[in-house]
Write a protein that holds these residues in place. Structure first.
Motif, PDB file in Angstrom:
ATOM      1  N   ALA A  23       0.840  -1.204   0.000  1.00  0.00           N
ATOM      2  CA  ALA A  23       0.000   0.000   0.000  1.00  0.00           C
ATOM      3  C   ALA A  23       0.873   1.251   0.000  1.00  0.00           C
ATOM      4  CB  ALA A  23      -0.924  -0.008   1.208  1.00  0.00           C
ATOM      5  N   ALA A  24       2.019   1.197   0.717  1.00  0.00           N
ATOM      6  CA  ALA A  24       2.914   2.356   0.747  1.00  0.00           C
ATOM      7  C   ALA A  24       3.518   2.605  -0.633  1.00  0.00           C
ATOM      8  CB  ALA A  24       4.018   2.143   1.787  1.00  0.00           C
ATOM      9  N   LEU A  25       3.813   1.530  -1.370  1.00  0.00           N
ATOM     10  CA  LEU A  25       4.339   1.701  -2.734  1.00  0.00           C
ATOM     11  C   LEU A  25       3.295   2.361  -3.630  1.00  0.00           C
ATOM     12  CD1 LEU A  25       6.137  -1.745  -3.103  1.00  0.00           C
ATOM     13  CD2 LEU A  25       7.219   0.486  -2.750  1.00  0.00           C
ATOM     14  N   ALA A  26       2.024   1.992  -3.410  1.00  0.00           N
ATOM     15  CA  ALA A  26       0.950   2.632  -4.181  1.00  0.00           C
ATOM     16  C   ALA A  26       0.823   4.101  -3.781  1.00  0.00           C
ATOM     17  CB  ALA A  26      -0.368   1.899  -3.947  1.00  0.00           C
ATOM     18  N   ALA A  27       0.869   4.367  -2.473  1.00  0.00           N
ATOM     19  CA  ALA A  27       0.772   5.764  -2.012  1.00  0.00           C
ATOM     20  C   ALA A  27       1.916   6.589  -2.593  1.00  0.00           C
ATOM     21  CB  ALA A  27       0.802   5.802  -0.480  1.00  0.00           C
ATOM     22  N   GLU A  28       3.112   5.983  -2.647  1.00  0.00           N
ATOM     23  CA  GLU A  28       4.263   6.692  -3.217  1.00  0.00           C
ATOM     24  C   GLU A  28       3.987   7.039  -4.687  1.00  0.00           C
ATOM     25  OE1 GLU A  28       7.907   4.446  -2.949  1.00  0.00           O
ATOM     26  OE2 GLU A  28       8.943   5.814  -4.310  1.00  0.00           O
ATOM     27  N   ALA A  29       3.416   6.089  -5.411  1.00  0.00           N
ATOM     28  CA  ALA A  29       3.109   6.344  -6.827  1.00  0.00           C
ATOM     29  C   ALA A  29       2.087   7.473  -6.954  1.00  0.00           C
ATOM     30  CB  ALA A  29       2.589   5.068  -7.481  1.00  0.00           C
ATOM     31  N   PHE A  30       1.096   7.519  -6.054  1.00  0.00           N
ATOM     32  CA  PHE A  30       0.086   8.588  -6.122  1.00  0.00           C
ATOM     33  C   PHE A  30       0.712   9.929  -5.785  1.00  0.00           C
ATOM     34  CE2 PHE A  30      -3.001   4.984  -4.978  1.00  0.00           C
ATOM     35  CZ  PHE A  30      -3.080   4.624  -6.305  1.00  0.00           C
ATOM     36  N   GLY A  31       1.662   9.933  -4.848  1.00  0.00           N
ATOM     37  CA  GLY A  31       2.393  11.167  -4.565  1.00  0.00           C
ATOM     38  C   GLY A  31       3.197  11.623  -5.769  1.00  0.00           C
ATOM     39  N   ARG A  32       3.855  10.677  -6.438  1.00  0.00           N
ATOM     40  CA  ARG A  32       4.635  10.991  -7.648  1.00  0.00           C
ATOM     41  C   ARG A  32       3.786  11.706  -8.683  1.00  0.00           C
ATOM     42  NH1 ARG A  32       9.379   8.760  -9.115  1.00  0.00           N
ATOM     43  NH2 ARG A  32       8.942   9.151 -11.298  1.00  0.00           N
ATOM     44  N   GLY A  73       8.227  14.053  -3.355  1.00  0.00           N
ATOM     45  CA  GLY A  73       9.555  14.646  -3.254  1.00  0.00           C
ATOM     46  C   GLY A  73      10.495  14.104  -4.317  1.00  0.00           C
ATOM     47  N   GLN A  74      10.422  12.788  -4.550  1.00  0.00           N
ATOM     48  CA  GLN A  74      11.270  12.166  -5.579  1.00  0.00           C
ATOM     49  C   GLN A  74      10.987  12.791  -6.945  1.00  0.00           C
ATOM     50  OE1 GLN A  74      13.671   9.725  -5.092  1.00  0.00           O
ATOM     51  NE2 GLN A  74      14.145  10.285  -7.197  1.00  0.00           N
ATOM     52  N   ARG A  75       9.708  12.991  -7.228  1.00  0.00           N
ATOM     53  CA  ARG A  75       9.344  13.569  -8.526  1.00  0.00           C
ATOM     54  C   ARG A  75       9.827  15.010  -8.627  1.00  0.00           C
ATOM     55  NH1 ARG A  75       5.030  12.423 -12.061  1.00  0.00           N
ATOM     56  NH2 ARG A  75       5.561  13.344 -14.072  1.00  0.00           N
ATOM     57  N   MET A  76       9.762  15.751  -7.536  1.00  0.00           N
ATOM     58  CA  MET A  76      10.232  17.144  -7.569  1.00  0.00           C
ATOM     59  C   MET A  76      11.730  17.195  -7.850  1.00  0.00           C
ATOM     60  SD  MET A  76       8.106  19.364  -4.752  1.00  0.00           S
ATOM     61  CE  MET A  76       8.219  20.954  -5.618  1.00  0.00           C
ATOM     62  N   ILE A  77      12.493  16.257  -7.259  1.00  0.00           N
ATOM     63  CA  ILE A  77      13.937  16.231  -7.537  1.00  0.00           C
ATOM     64  C   ILE A  77      14.166  15.918  -9.012  1.00  0.00           C
ATOM     65  CG2 ILE A  77      16.113  15.039  -7.073  1.00  0.00           C
ATOM     66  CD1 ILE A  77      15.150  14.535  -4.212  1.00  0.00           C
ATOM     67  N   GLU A  78      13.447  14.932  -9.531  1.00  0.00           N
ATOM     68  CA  GLU A  78      13.617  14.575 -10.953  1.00  0.00           C
ATOM     69  C   GLU A  78      13.296  15.754 -11.850  1.00  0.00           C
ATOM     70  OE1 GLU A  78      11.137  11.118 -11.462  1.00  0.00           O
ATOM     71  OE2 GLU A  78      12.299  10.005  -9.968  1.00  0.00           O
ATOM     72  N   LYS A  79      12.242  16.479 -11.505  1.00  0.00           N
ATOM     73  CA  LYS A  79      11.876  17.646 -12.317  1.00  0.00           C
ATOM     74  C   LYS A  79      12.953  18.725 -12.232  1.00  0.00           C
ATOM     75  CE  LYS A  79       6.830  17.169 -12.304  1.00  0.00           C
ATOM     76  NZ  LYS A  79       6.540  17.529 -13.714  1.00  0.00           N
ATOM     77  N   ALA A  80      13.507  18.915 -11.039  1.00  0.00           N
ATOM     78  CA  ALA A  80      14.556  19.932 -10.873  1.00  0.00           C
ATOM     79  C   ALA A  80      15.796  19.565 -11.676  1.00  0.00           C
ATOM     80  CB  ALA A  80      14.908  20.086  -9.386  1.00  0.00           C
ATOM     81  N   VAL A  81      16.192  18.280 -11.616  1.00  0.00           N
ATOM     82  CA  VAL A  81      17.384  17.829 -12.361  1.00  0.00           C
ATOM     83  C   VAL A  81      17.142  17.987 -13.864  1.00  0.00           C
ATOM     84  CG1 VAL A  81      18.759  15.780 -12.942  1.00  0.00           C
ATOM     85  CG2 VAL A  81      18.185  16.252 -10.551  1.00  0.00           C
ATOM     86  N   ALA A  82      15.953  17.616 -14.316  1.00  0.00           N
ATOM     87  CA  ALA A  82      15.657  17.715 -15.749  1.00  0.00           C
ATOM     88  C   ALA A  82      15.660  19.186 -16.207  1.00  0.00           C
ATOM     89  CB  ALA A  82      14.296  17.072 -16.050  1.00  0.00           C
ATOM     90  N   TYR A  83      15.047  20.037 -15.410  1.00  0.00           N
ATOM     91  CA  TYR A  83      14.997  21.454 -15.776  1.00  0.00           C
ATOM     92  C   TYR A  83      16.402  22.054 -15.792  1.00  0.00           C
ATOM     93  CZ  TYR A  83      13.685  26.369 -15.825  1.00  0.00           C
ATOM     94  OH  TYR A  83      13.558  27.686 -16.168  1.00  0.00           O
ATOM     95  N   ALA A  84      17.209  21.696 -14.780  1.00  0.00           N
ATOM     96  CA  ALA A  84      18.576  22.226 -14.705  1.00  0.00           C
ATOM     97  C   ALA A  84      19.428  21.743 -15.872  1.00  0.00           C
ATOM     98  CB  ALA A  84      19.228  21.839 -13.376  1.00  0.00           C
ATOM     99  N   GLY A  85      19.033  20.643 -16.496  1.00  0.00           N
ATOM    100  CA  GLY A  85      19.752  20.140 -17.659  1.00  0.00           C
ATOM    101  C   GLY A  85      19.342  20.797 -18.964  1.00  0.00           C
TER     102      GLY A  85
END
Lengths: 395, 360
Positions: free
Chosen positions: B71-80, B231-243
């Motif tokens: 369930a936590a893995l699903a919640a993580e995906a919904f947060g993403r 939070g993981q998705r926000m980091i990915e977005k920041a790295v992608a934007y910075a690139g």
């Protein structure tokens, strides 16, 4: 997800526990303080497979197959029994793995066994005053003369240089080659004429490090490890071992337990620190960080067991681990308040001044072994795939 | 010893990613947030098809009978994906029913919950995080009277799980008499919170005594997992934007000032993954450590989540705070996760209490 070790490993745990109980009178420590005591304990540990466990028997080790769970059980049981673990100086943790990887058969035969037994103490000659983060720019020169290398230059941050019998040292043998390609890895005696050691006193008031000066130090050419000009690759094989050592979550866990005890025992104006919600909150904040790194450590063990790359979970260990250790010392000092600035042999000193000493010494660990800023470059470039800083012309 | 995800869990994460990429692009999130749409029924129907509604419901009632880690893995995906799903209410109701419901209550409610046909509201904020504005619910003679605030997924709930002022749990049918639902508008428009008033509302007690603490620990872990994903998705977005973004003739991701922000976010968030995994696993398998690690997981993710939400926005520069980019949906998701069912200070107090460091 399965956190149990299984019957084979629980039997092994019982074996370790039995050993520690049977031999508790042999632990070196305040009651058995001599070098002979320490060497006897080290030999006992090797004979039973609790030190030099996976080093081949032919080179003086125990010769077991690598088994990360057994290593973990040994570490856990030694911590539980407060038993001194096997020696872990730079010779054992860095030189021995290097020789096993790239040493000649003769070098392995000559150096590994006495190093494991603690009979030869080593120091590491890597950093120089002008070459810290940019280690590959090192300038200590080794020139050929007859069958020898003749070494001139200076090393710094050399811990244990005073006690060391031997040094493993990076020197520039090919000054015309690009900086990474002109380095060689030499091993030689610290008694060689032309070596001068000066203690380097740090902010703790102690000389935990030294500077080492080389003037026309002659080393036979056979004392090179790996090929000439390949010293950088040889050294990198062992730097990864050092970074693993600097982020050990077990250390943070025992420090947290010590601070919890301290807050239960110390009172200010009659109130125990633990009864003050502000101190409790800071303690709980640190507990969360320590637990996260402990469980991250479980992830790393599993990755290794499954032959997977640990990825980001591994790259962040040095940065996080050293920061947490320093923050824990800071919390202890803050909890002690004015007592927390006492030092040396002052009246009212707590824990022998160890928190104050750690608070200062651990700042050095944040810097040493790859600074926090270098770690962030590694995380962002290797871990996140971000572009490197463009190189300046000529750098 | 294996502290990691199983093959099945990795497959579930992959299939959820695929489903959410298709069912829940940012335009769908934006449409939900911008309108008075109480429940994203299309999204929930699609997720129920792959079993998400019954993750923690037993096979005998049509569920998958999985663990809190799943369930936590699903919640993580919904947060993403900042997904507007009624997952939290449905999953917590299922947990409460399985822990403390009678056979009849389970047979009545678990099958339609697992099928995604009914939705559940969870009214436990006062009992878990303390009462604000005089809220609280009294139980007497099989009836509930009072107000519950910050009710999870209240809007179209077909049943409610309600905690009373004494910590007892009750099951209330959504169409029971004496219920008034009032929408609360939060910063996070991807989820719906409500105020629910009860006046002599008939309720069935959920008998098991330890049900509320177990429910609370599960809720904390799932909220922590939601922040982990966001939070993981926000980091990915920041790295992608910075690139991509160029200033001074270089991509900004080549400046150490920017790279180090990304490294710091990663160094803080990555260990949180192990903390969430452990807390979720402990809920099923290491009961002695479950409440401590759940409290720490939510408290620590709240702190790290706040740092990541702020820093990832800063890496984006001015565009990061615009509605057009939509990064703010993640920022606000993390903001709501932090406060819901207790902020970090309260949870750290709980951690101290259960370790005997202070009296309750």
């Amino acid at each position: 997800m399965d956190l149990s070790f299984g019957p084979e490993y629980e039997a092994f745990r019982a074996e370790v526990r039995g050993f520690l109980d049977r031999h508790k009178d042999e632990y070196p420590g305040p009651a058995r303080p001599t070098r002979a005591d320490a060497l006897a304990w080290q030999r006992r540990l090797i004979d039973n497979g609790y030190a030099a466990r996976t080093i081949p028997k032919a080179y003086g080790g125990y010769g077991a197959e690598p088994d990360i769970l057994k290593s973990r059980i040994i570490a856990e049981e030694f911590t539980r029994a407060r038993a001194p673990t096997g020696m872990a100086g730079q010779g054992i943790s860095m030189l021995v793995p290097t020789l096993l990887e790239v040493g000649t058969e003769a070098q392995k035969q000559q150096w590994i066994a006495p190093t494991l037994r603690g009979e030869i103490i080593w120091c590491q000659g890597y950093s120089e005053p002008g070459s810290g983060s940019d280690l590959a720019s090192l300038q200590t020169r080794a020139t050929e003369d007859g069958g020898d290398f003749v070494i001139n230059g200076q090393k710094i941050w050399t811990s244990t240089a005073m006690q060391a019998d031997m040094i493993f040292c990076l020197v520039r043998t090919e000054p015309e080659a690009p900086k990474h390609a002109g380095i060689s890895y030499l091993i030689f005696s610290m008694k060689t004429p032309g070596i001068e050691i000066r203690p380097l006193k740090t902010m703790t008031g102690h000389a935990e490090f030294n500077e080492v000066f080389f003037t026309d130090v002659r080393v036979p050419q056979g004392q090179i490890v790996g090929k000439r000009g390949e010293g950088w690759q040889v050294a990198n094989a062992t730097l990864k071992h050092e970074r693993g050592m600097l982020g050990d979550p077990n250390q943070a866990e025992s420090r947290l337990a010590a601070i919890t005890d301290l807050m239960r025992e110390e009172t200010v104006g009659g109130e125990r620190l633990i009864d003050n919600p502000v101190w409790r909150d800071r303690l709980m904040k640190m507990q969360a960080r320590v637990l996260a790194m402990k469980f991250n450590g479980l992830r790393l063990i599993s990755a290794q067991l499954n032959g997977e790359s640990p990825g980001l979970a591994g790259l962040i260990v040095k940065l996080q681990g050293c920061d947490i250790n320093h923050e824990l010392a800071a919390l202890a000092i803050d909890a002690l308040g004015e007592l927390g600035v006492l030092y040396g042999d002052s009246p009212h000193l707590r824990a022998g001044g160890s928190w104050q000493q750690r608070y200062m010494f651990d700042l050095g660990l944040i810097i040493g072994g790859g600074t926090a800023q270098i770690q962030k470059n590694i995380i962002s470039e290797r871990g996140l795939g971000m572009p490197r800083e463009p190189k300046l012309a000529g750098a | 010893m294996d502290f990691g995800l199983s093959q099945d869990q990795k497959l579930m994460v992959d299939s959820l990613e695929k489903a959410l990429a298709q069912l829940c692009p940012l335009e769908r999130v934006r449409a939900f947030a911008d309108k008075d749409e109480p429940v994203a029924r299309d999204l929930w129907a699609g997720l129920a098809e792959i079993g998400v509604a019954g993750l923690m419901i037993g096979e005998e009632h049509g569920g998958l009978d999985l663990s809190l880690l799943d369930a936590a893995l699903a919640a993580e995906a919904f947060g993403r994906h900042v997904a507007p799903t009624p997952f939290l209410g449905v999953t917590l109701a299922a947990i409460a029913l399985r822990a403390a419901g009678s056979n009849a209550q389970q047979s009545r409610w678990l099958p339609p919950l697992a099928a995604g046909e009914v939705l559940a509201g969870v009214a436990i904020s006062e009992a878990v995080a303390g009462a604000r504005d005089g809220a609280g619910v009294n139980a007497a003679g099989g009836k509930l009277t009072g107000t519950s605030l910050f009710v999870i997924d209240a809007a179209e709930a077909d049943l409610f799980i309600v905690a009373d002022n004494a910590g007892g749990l009750h099951l209330v049918a959504g169409d029971a008499p004496g219920i008034t639902r009032i929408a609360l508008t939060s910063i996070d428009l991807t989820r719906r919170l409500g105020e629910v008033r009860f006046k002599d509302t008939p309720a069935e007690p959920l008998a098991g005594g330890e049900a509320l603490p177990r429910l609370r620990d599960a809720a904390w872990t799932l909220l922590a997992a939601d922040t982990l994903g966001a939070g993981q998705r926000m980091i990915e977005k920041a790295v992608a934007y910075a690139g991509e973004r160029k200033q001074f003739g270089r991509v900004i991701g080549s400046f150490q000032a920017v790279k180090h922000l990304c490294a710091e976010m990663t160094a803080e968030l990555e260990p949180c993954r192990a903390l969430v995994w452990y807390a979720a696993h402990a809920w099923n398998a290491v009961p002695d450590e479950a409440s401590l690690t759940a409290a720490h997981a939510k408290a620590h993710l709240s702190e790290v989540g706040r740092f990541v939400a702020r820093t990832a926005t800063e890496v984006h520069g001015g565009i990061g705070i615009t509605d057009l980019l939509g990064l703010h949906y993640w920022f606000k998701r993390i903001g709501l996760d932090r406060q819901l069912l207790g902020g970090p200070e309260r949870l750290r107090h709980h951690a101290a209490v259960i370790q005997g460091l202070v009296a309750a």
